[in-house]
Design a protein around this motif. Structure first.
Motif, mmCIF file in Angstrom:
data_model
loop_
_atom_site.group_PDB
_atom_site.id
_atom_site.type_symbol
_atom_site.label_atom_id
_atom_site.label_comp_id
_atom_site.label_asym_id
_atom_site.label_seq_id
_atom_site.Cartn_x
_atom_site.Cartn_y
_atom_site.Cartn_z
ATOM 1 N N PRO A 297 -114.810 46.156 -58.473
ATOM 2 C CA PRO A 297 -115.881 47.054 -58.935
ATOM 3 C C PRO A 297 -117.245 46.376 -58.963
ATOM 4 C CG PRO A 297 -113.925 47.320 -60.280
ATOM 5 C CD PRO A 297 -113.664 46.139 -59.389
ATOM 6 N N ARG A 298 -117.280 45.078 -59.216
ATOM 7 C CA ARG A 298 -118.566 44.383 -59.264
ATOM 8 C C ARG A 298 -119.277 44.426 -57.913
ATOM 9 N NH1 ARG A 298 -119.627 38.142 -61.277
ATOM 10 N NH2 ARG A 298 -121.831 38.063 -60.724
ATOM 11 N N ASP A 299 -118.508 44.308 -56.824
ATOM 12 C CA ASP A 299 -119.105 44.347 -55.503
ATOM 13 C C ASP A 299 -119.806 45.680 -55.256
ATOM 14 O OD1 ASP A 299 -117.972 41.825 -54.942
ATOM 15 O OD2 ASP A 299 -116.089 42.771 -54.389
ATOM 16 N N PHE A 300 -119.145 46.777 -55.615
ATOM 17 C CA PHE A 300 -119.720 48.096 -55.414
ATOM 18 C C PHE A 300 -120.873 48.350 -56.377
ATOM 19 C CE2 PHE A 300 -115.525 48.426 -53.568
ATOM 20 C CZ PHE A 300 -115.729 49.203 -52.447
ATOM 21 N N ALA A 301 -120.732 47.929 -57.621
ATOM 22 C CA ALA A 301 -121.790 48.141 -58.604
ATOM 23 C C ALA A 301 -123.056 47.387 -58.213
ATOM 24 C CB ALA A 301 -121.317 47.682 -59.988
ATOM 25 N N ARG A 302 -122.892 46.184 -57.666
ATOM 26 C CA ARG A 302 -124.051 45.411 -57.239
ATOM 27 C C ARG A 302 -124.844 46.165 -56.179
ATOM 28 N NH1 ARG A 302 -121.561 40.900 -55.478
ATOM 29 N NH2 ARG A 302 -121.296 41.880 -53.442
ATOM 30 N N GLU A 303 -124.126 46.843 -55.267
ATOM 31 C CA GLU A 303 -124.798 47.611 -54.224
ATOM 32 C C GLU A 303 -125.600 48.763 -54.822
ATOM 33 O OE1 GLU A 303 -124.873 47.119 -50.846
ATOM 34 O OE2 GLU A 303 -124.007 45.187 -51.347
ATOM 35 N N ALA A 304 -125.071 49.384 -55.862
ATOM 36 C CA ALA A 304 -125.725 50.552 -56.449
ATOM 37 C C ALA A 304 -126.839 50.186 -57.417
ATOM 38 C CB ALA A 304 -124.685 51.418 -57.172
ATOM 39 N N LEU A 305 -126.989 48.912 -57.741
ATOM 40 C CA LEU A 305 -127.980 48.506 -58.740
ATOM 41 C C LEU A 305 -128.922 47.435 -58.198
ATOM 42 C CD1 LEU A 305 -125.667 48.343 -61.886
ATOM 43 C CD2 LEU A 305 -127.435 50.034 -61.411
ATOM 44 N N LYS A 306 -129.202 47.491 -56.913
ATOM 45 C CA LYS A 306 -130.056 46.468 -56.309
ATOM 46 C C LYS A 306 -131.510 46.614 -56.733
ATOM 47 C CE LYS A 306 -127.656 45.264 -52.028
ATOM 48 N NZ LYS A 306 -127.674 45.397 -50.557
ATOM 49 N N ALA A 307 -131.970 47.845 -56.892
ATOM 50 C CA ALA A 307 -133.397 48.064 -57.155
ATOM 51 C C ALA A 307 -133.583 49.273 -58.055
ATOM 52 C CB ALA A 307 -134.138 48.274 -55.831
ATOM 53 N N ALA A 308 -134.808 49.485 -58.479
ATOM 54 C CA ALA A 308 -135.094 50.607 -59.376
ATOM 55 C C ALA A 308 -136.338 51.340 -58.910
ATOM 56 C CB ALA A 308 -135.278 50.107 -60.800
ATOM 57 N N GLY A 309 -136.449 52.609 -59.264
ATOM 58 C CA GLY A 309 -137.604 53.403 -58.874
ATOM 59 C C GLY A 309 -137.621 54.712 -59.631
ATOM 60 N N ASP A 310 -138.207 55.712 -59.004
ATOM 61 C CA ASP A 310 -138.412 56.984 -59.686
ATOM 62 C C ASP A 310 -137.458 58.078 -59.232
ATOM 63 O OD1 ASP A 310 -140.524 55.846 -61.051
ATOM 64 O OD2 ASP A 310 -141.986 56.442 -59.514
ATOM 65 N N THR A 311 -136.481 57.755 -58.393
ATOM 66 C CA THR A 311 -135.652 58.802 -57.806
ATOM 67 C C THR A 311 -134.317 58.987 -58.515
ATOM 68 O OG1 THR A 311 -134.620 57.260 -56.242
ATOM 69 C CG2 THR A 311 -136.667 58.348 -55.552
ATOM 70 N N THR A 312 -134.037 58.197 -59.519
ATOM 71 C CA THR A 312 -132.714 58.196 -60.128
ATOM 72 C C THR A 312 -132.795 58.172 -61.641
ATOM 73 O OG1 THR A 312 -131.881 56.962 -58.244
ATOM 74 C CG2 THR A 312 -130.498 56.995 -60.179
ATOM 75 N N ALA A 313 -131.858 58.846 -62.283
ATOM 76 C CA ALA A 313 -131.716 58.811 -63.732
ATOM 77 C C ALA A 313 -130.463 58.020 -64.084
ATOM 78 C CB ALA A 313 -131.602 60.230 -64.286
ATOM 79 N N VAL A 314 -130.592 57.124 -65.029
ATOM 80 C CA VAL A 314 -129.463 56.307 -65.464
ATOM 81 C C VAL A 314 -129.285 56.480 -66.967
ATOM 82 C CG1 VAL A 314 -128.467 53.999 -65.566
ATOM 83 C CG2 VAL A 314 -129.928 54.621 -63.653
ATOM 84 N N THR A 315 -128.086 56.793 -67.387
ATOM 85 C CA THR A 315 -127.779 56.950 -68.801
ATOM 86 C C THR A 315 -126.492 56.207 -69.136
ATOM 87 O OG1 THR A 315 -126.514 58.981 -68.410
ATOM 88 C CG2 THR A 315 -128.856 59.231 -68.898
ATOM 89 N N VAL A 316 -126.275 55.995 -70.420
ATOM 90 C CA VAL A 316 -124.991 55.489 -70.896
ATOM 91 C C VAL A 316 -124.177 56.697 -71.333
ATOM 92 C CG1 VAL A 316 -123.805 54.040 -72.574
ATOM 93 C CG2 VAL A 316 -126.000 53.296 -71.599
ATOM 94 N N ASP A 317 -123.077 56.924 -70.647
ATOM 95 C CA ASP A 317 -122.292 58.148 -70.843
ATOM 96 C C ASP A 317 -121.002 57.835 -71.600
ATOM 97 O OD1 ASP A 317 -121.566 60.811 -70.647
ATOM 98 O OD2 ASP A 317 -120.609 60.544 -68.696
ATOM 99 N N GLY A 318 -121.152 57.393 -72.829
ATOM 100 C CA GLY A 318 -119.991 57.143 -73.670
ATOM 101 C C GLY A 318 -119.289 55.832 -73.363
ATOM 102 N N THR A 319 -118.041 55.744 -73.795
ATOM 103 C CA THR A 319 -117.260 54.521 -73.651
ATOM 104 C C THR A 319 -115.887 54.864 -73.082
ATOM 105 O OG1 THR A 319 -116.367 54.693 -75.895
ATOM 106 C CG2 THR A 319 -118.434 53.473 -75.621
ATOM 107 N N ALA A 320 -115.141 53.825 -72.715
ATOM 108 C CA ALA A 320 -113.818 54.035 -72.131
ATOM 109 C C ALA A 320 -112.980 52.780 -72.301
ATOM 110 C CB ALA A 320 -113.942 54.401 -70.656
ATOM 111 N N ARG A 321 -111.681 52.921 -72.080
ATOM 112 C CA ARG A 321 -110.765 51.783 -72.017
ATOM 113 C C ARG A 321 -110.340 51.628 -70.565
ATOM 114 N NH1 ARG A 321 -109.419 47.855 -75.627
ATOM 115 N NH2 ARG A 321 -107.201 48.035 -75.156
ATOM 116 N N VAL A 322 -110.622 50.469 -69.978
ATOM 117 C CA VAL A 322 -110.273 50.192 -68.592
ATOM 118 C C VAL A 322 -109.520 48.878 -68.534
ATOM 119 C CG1 VAL A 322 -111.147 49.788 -66.253
ATOM 120 C CG2 VAL A 322 -112.322 51.418 -67.757
ATOM 121 N N ALA A 323 -108.334 48.911 -67.960
ATOM 122 C CA ALA A 323 -107.497 47.716 -67.834
ATOM 123 C C ALA A 323 -107.291 47.053 -69.194
ATOM 124 C CB ALA A 323 -108.109 46.738 -66.839
ATOM 125 N N GLY A 324 -107.177 47.876 -70.244
ATOM 126 C CA GLY A 324 -106.934 47.349 -71.580
ATOM 127 C C GLY A 324 -108.152 46.763 -72.259
#
Length: 429
Positions: free
Chosen positions: A207-234
């Motif tokens: 997942p880190r490889d894919f997340a790095r691709e999606a978070l390379k840069a920032a601008g005005d075209t995208t909204a980012v929020t924290v959408d709650g919490t979860a349990r992943v792989a314990g």
């Protein structure tokens, strides 16, 4: 999980660590597994507070969570990763093998004649469901094993050696890289890697490889929020939700589950704007952040295994394996179709970015004008005919990446809708 109510802000930048080594131009636009990085080229940050959920974690803003990902220093881990990819490629039935063979490097599936050559294996992760066993101990040692059947395929990097082994064929592929400079399997380790090395430089596996691709840069075209919490792989995780503000993208949203303790992405989910199941879903099912045993990265070919040395493969012509696919090279030589030397033009920004490629040749309509009626009918069935100021052409679709091929030999491609492709082609005239 409870969704988070928050106001949007834009214009801040955030990074998730070093970008991966440069890809070949052809693979950058052909290999669909990289679409997340192309589509999420710009991201506007949102100061969102994580609402109470299960598990109950301290509140954190989206900006703080992205900074936590960027600051993550996780270099040692082991675990199991499930990869599910549904990009919606059209099925060519019995032609599938023939079509793949047309673009395969000389010398077999991997170009070297070895079933263990890692070059062809990266494409396997672009379709279907796969289970991977992964391990890393810093930039010098990594291992990725594909466990899709009773057989196993493993790619091992241990200091200055890279081994790949295919148990089904009992074949191994071996390369030596001075100073441990090999690009690590599925990791961004090995800074200063030899870009001409004998193994694929970009094999997303966690997942880190894919997340790095999606978070390379920032601008005005995208909204980012924290959408709650979860349990992943314990483990307890925050959910980072990334959504385009622009219309016309085939990307609906990207969700990254971030380990609350280490900042390591544990799960990456990309959903198309057209709805349905996730197009890309990569997540740990088990993970351990302690140092893996040194023996994890040891490898000795089993008795009787056929071993192919990378330098021998290059001398025999396998060197072309790690360049542009032979089919693309041949097309350029014969018909003027784009090869690795062509430079793309970028139209638009953010999620509606379109890449324009001038092949210098004829598109499907012009090239098949004199072809038999059956051939023309077959090509027309693969796409939708469109017209505009640019002339006429055919749009070929997947769930994420669409391409418009004009009859005068231009190609417009992006993670955008058909209407967006047509508008881009019209604007280019």
């Amino acid at each position: 999980m409870a969704p988070n109510d928050s106001a949007l802000i834009t214009g801040r930048s955030g990074e998730s660590g070093d970008a991966p080594a440069g890809r070949g131009r052809a693979s950058r636009y052909v290999v669909p597994i990289a679409v997340a990085g192309v589509a999420a080229a710009t991201i506007g940050l949102v100061p969102a507070l994580a609402a109470s959920g299960d598990p109950d974690l301290p509140k954190i803003s989206a900006e703080e969570l992205i900074e936590k990902i960027a600051a993550s220093e996780t270099e040692r881990f082991s675990g199991t990763v499930k990869v599910s990819t549904d990009l919606g490629f059209p099925s060519l039935g019995g032609l599938g093998g023939s079509a793949a063979g047309a673009f395969a490097p000389k010398g077999g599936a991997g170009g070297s004649g070895s079933a263990a050559d890692p070059t062809a294996r990266a494409m396997e992760l672009a379709t279907g469901e796969h289970t991977l066993r992964v391990a890393a101990d810093g930039p010098e040692r990594q291992r990725v094993s594909i466990l899709d059947s009773a057989d196993e395929y493993s790619l091992i990097h241990n200091d200055d050696e890279v081994w790949a082994y295919d148990s089904a064929s009992n074949e191994a592929y071996h390369a030596e890289v001075p100073g441990g400079a090999a690009k690590s399997p599925g990791r961004d380790a090995g800074k200063g890697a030899d870009k001409g090395g004998p193994v694929p430089e970009d094999l997303p596996a966690t997942p880190r490889d894919f997340a790095r691709e999606a978070l390379k840069a920032a601008g005005d075209t995208t909204a980012v929020t924290v959408d709650g919490t979860a349990r992943v792989a314990g483990r307890d995780a925050y959910q980072l939700l990334i959504k385009p503000k622009q219309s016309g993208s085939t990307i609906g949203s990207v969700t990254v589950a971030v380990d609350s303790e280490t900042g390591t992405p544990l799960k990456f989910t990309l959903r198309p704007s057209g709805g349905g199941k996730a197009a890309i879903d990569v997540g740990f099912t088990k993970v351990d952040f302690s140092r893996p045993a040194a023996s994890t990265f040891d490898f000795t070919p089993p008795k009787g295994a056929k071993v192919t040395e990378a330098d021998e493969a290059e001398r025999a012509g396998g060197k072309d394996t790690h360049k542009a696919p032979e089919g693309l090279k041949d097309l350029k030589d014969a018909d003027g179709v784009m090869g690795p030397g062509s430079e793309p033009n970028v139209i638009g920004e953010g999620w509606t970015t379109v890449v324009r490629l001038d092949t210098g040749g004829k598109g499907p309509g012009g090239a098949t004008k004199d072809a038999p009626a059956e051939a023309r009918q077959f090509l027309d069935a693969l796409g939708d005919k469109v017209e505009g100021k640019f002339g006429s052409g055919t749009v070929f679709k997947t769930r994420l990446v669409n391409a418009l091929m004009t009859d005068d030999g231009e190609v417009y491609v992006g993670a955008v809708t058909q209407d967006t492709l047509v508008k881009a082609a019209n604007a280019a005239k």
